[in-house]
Design a protein around this motif. Structure first.
Motif, PDB file in Angstrom:
ATOM      1  N   PRO A  10     -17.228   0.466  -7.259  1.00 56.13           N
ATOM      2  CA  PRO A  10     -15.887   1.013  -7.457  1.00 56.13           C
ATOM      3  C   PRO A  10     -15.555   2.064  -6.387  1.00 56.13           C
ATOM      4  O   PRO A  10     -16.345   2.961  -6.135  1.00 56.13           O
ATOM      5  N   ASP A  11     -14.432   1.898  -5.761  1.00 55.73           N
ATOM      6  CA  ASP A  11     -13.894   2.862  -4.805  1.00 55.73           C
ATOM      7  C   ASP A  11     -12.404   2.915  -5.092  1.00 55.73           C
ATOM      8  O   ASP A  11     -11.759   1.863  -5.130  1.00 55.73           O
ATOM      9  N   PRO A  12     -11.830   4.101  -5.297  1.00 60.77           N
ATOM     10  CA  PRO A  12     -10.420   4.168  -5.697  1.00 60.77           C
ATOM     11  C   PRO A  12      -9.466   3.508  -4.703  1.00 60.77           C
ATOM     12  O   PRO A  12      -8.411   3.015  -5.095  1.00 60.77           O
ATOM     13  N   ARG A  13      -9.844   3.444  -3.427  1.00 62.58           N
ATOM     14  CA  ARG A  13      -8.968   2.816  -2.429  1.00 62.58           C
ATOM     15  C   ARG A  13      -8.804   1.319  -2.673  1.00 62.58           C
ATOM     16  O   ARG A  13      -7.795   0.725  -2.284  1.00 62.58           O
ATOM     17  N   LEU A  14      -9.782   0.701  -3.332  1.00 63.03           N
ATOM     18  CA  LEU A  14      -9.699  -0.736  -3.617  1.00 63.03           C
ATOM     19  C   LEU A  14      -8.705  -1.050  -4.733  1.00 63.03           C
ATOM     20  O   LEU A  14      -8.361  -2.206  -4.940  1.00 63.03           O
ATOM     21  N   LEU A  47     -11.045 -11.136   4.359  1.00 65.52           N
ATOM     22  CA  LEU A  47     -11.186  -9.682   4.291  1.00 65.52           C
ATOM     23  C   LEU A  47      -9.788  -9.075   4.304  1.00 65.52           C
ATOM     24  O   LEU A  47      -8.917  -9.533   5.049  1.00 65.52           O
ATOM     25  N   ALA A  48      -9.594  -8.058   3.482  1.00 62.05           N
ATOM     26  CA  ALA A  48      -8.310  -7.364   3.415  1.00 62.05           C
ATOM     27  C   ALA A  48      -8.490  -5.932   3.927  1.00 62.05           C
ATOM     28  O   ALA A  48      -9.548  -5.328   3.731  1.00 62.05           O
ATOM     29  N   ALA A  49      -7.448  -5.405   4.557  1.00 58.91           N
ATOM     30  CA  ALA A  49      -7.518  -4.061   5.140  1.00 58.91           C
ATOM     31  C   ALA A  49      -8.004  -2.991   4.155  1.00 58.91           C
ATOM     32  O   ALA A  49      -8.788  -2.120   4.544  1.00 58.91           O
ATOM     33  N   PRO A  50      -7.585  -3.007   2.873  1.00 58.42           N
ATOM     34  CA  PRO A  50      -8.081  -1.962   1.971  1.00 58.42           C
ATOM     35  C   PRO A  50      -9.602  -1.981   1.789  1.00 58.42           C
ATOM     36  O   PRO A  50     -10.195  -0.964   1.438  1.00 58.42           O
ATOM     37  N   GLN A  51     -10.242  -3.115   2.071  1.00 57.01           N
ATOM     38  CA  GLN A  51     -11.704  -3.167   1.979  1.00 57.01           C
ATOM     39  C   GLN A  51     -12.358  -2.325   3.070  1.00 57.01           C
ATOM     40  O   GLN A  51     -13.543  -2.022   2.996  1.00 57.01           O
ATOM     41  N   ASP A 143      -2.712  -5.631  -3.498  1.00 55.15           N
ATOM     42  CA  ASP A 143      -2.043  -5.116  -4.694  1.00 55.15           C
ATOM     43  C   ASP A 143      -3.018  -4.373  -5.609  1.00 55.15           C
ATOM     44  O   ASP A 143      -2.706  -4.106  -6.772  1.00 55.15           O
ATOM     45  N   GLY A 144      -4.222  -4.088  -5.101  1.00 55.84           N
ATOM     46  CA  GLY A 144      -5.199  -3.331  -5.875  1.00 55.84           C
ATOM     47  C   GLY A 144      -5.904  -4.135  -6.947  1.00 55.84           C
ATOM     48  O   GLY A 144      -6.451  -3.573  -7.897  1.00 55.84           O
ATOM     49  N   THR A 145      -5.919  -5.460  -6.800  1.00 51.17           N
ATOM     50  CA  THR A 145      -6.556  -6.336  -7.781  1.00 51.17           C
ATOM     51  C   THR A 145      -7.820  -6.946  -7.186  1.00 51.17           C
ATOM     52  O   THR A 145      -7.794  -7.453  -6.061  1.00 51.17           O
ATOM     53  N   LEU A 146      -8.906  -6.901  -7.947  1.00 48.40           N
ATOM     54  CA  LEU A 146     -10.172  -7.514  -7.537  1.00 48.40           C
ATOM     55  C   LEU A 146     -10.410  -8.767  -8.378  1.00 48.40           C
ATOM     56  O   LEU A 146      -9.879  -8.880  -9.490  1.00 48.40           O
ATOM     57  N   PHE A 147     -11.248  -9.673  -7.878  1.00 47.06           N
ATOM     58  CA  PHE A 147     -11.474 -10.915  -8.628  1.00 47.06           C
ATOM     59  C   PHE A 147     -12.080 -10.625  -9.993  1.00 47.06           C
ATOM     60  O   PHE A 147     -11.841 -11.358 -10.953  1.00 47.06           O
TER      61      PHE A 147
END
Length: 173
Positions: A10-14, A47-51, A143-147
């Motif tokens: 968990p990282d809040p930026r994700l 890969l997405a920039a927020p990662q 959009d801040g959503t993970l699988f």
């Protein structure tokens, strides 16, 4: 180009919604190149920039996995799903920000996506099979959503605990 560190959940930026890319300039093209290099090195197919801790709407992907096949790297600025099929597909998904954890996720089998390319040109294409899953997974990141958000709470908590432990172990190493 350079390989950049990938954030681990968990990282809040994700979990943040990313801002649109105002202009595709040299800095953004360099970022896209770095992201592709980081993705290939990981190795991954998207890969997405927020990662990377960059809260802008940019994804990269290349779903060609066959040995000896020509790579098809793509960089999509401000990607947006404009149509999705009623037919659904289930793929076992993983994520570079959630290493070594996989789960079946159901998504539309086909999607139409519009985006801006590295030259600043407007593009639109239909994606299916693994490409459709990948582009939806990466746009979710913007959009801040993970699988794992598609999973039940117990499975999601179990994976999150494993990631917390992994981060602790890496911090000690």
């Amino acid at each position: 180009m350079s390989i950049r560190p990938i954030l681990i959940h968990p990282d809040p930026r994700l979990k943040k919604v990313c801002t649109p890319v105002d202009e595709v300039n040299d800095d953004m093209r360099k970022l896209a190149g770095d992201m592709l290099e980081t993705m290939y090195d990981a190795p991954g197919i998207g890969l997405a920039a927020p990662q990377l801790g960059i809260l802008q709407r940019l994804i990269v992907m290349d779903c060609i996995k066959e040995e000896g096949a020509e790579p098809q790297p793509m960089a999509l600025f401000n990607p947006e799903v404009v149509w999705e099929s009623e037919a659904l597909n289930v793929y076992e998904e993983g994520c570079l920000s959630i290493p070594e954890q996989y789960a079946d996720v159901e998504r539309p089998a086909e999607v139409m996506v519009k985006w801006v390319d590295v030259d600043g040109a407007a593009c639109e294409a239909k994606f299916d099979a693994l490409w459709a899953t990948c582009v939806q997974h990466e746009i979710d990141h913007l959009d801040g959503t993970l699988f794992i958000d598609y999973l039940g709470p117990l499975k999601r908590q179990m994976i999150t605990r494993k990631m917390v432990k992994l981060k602790r172990e890496r911090a000690r190493a």
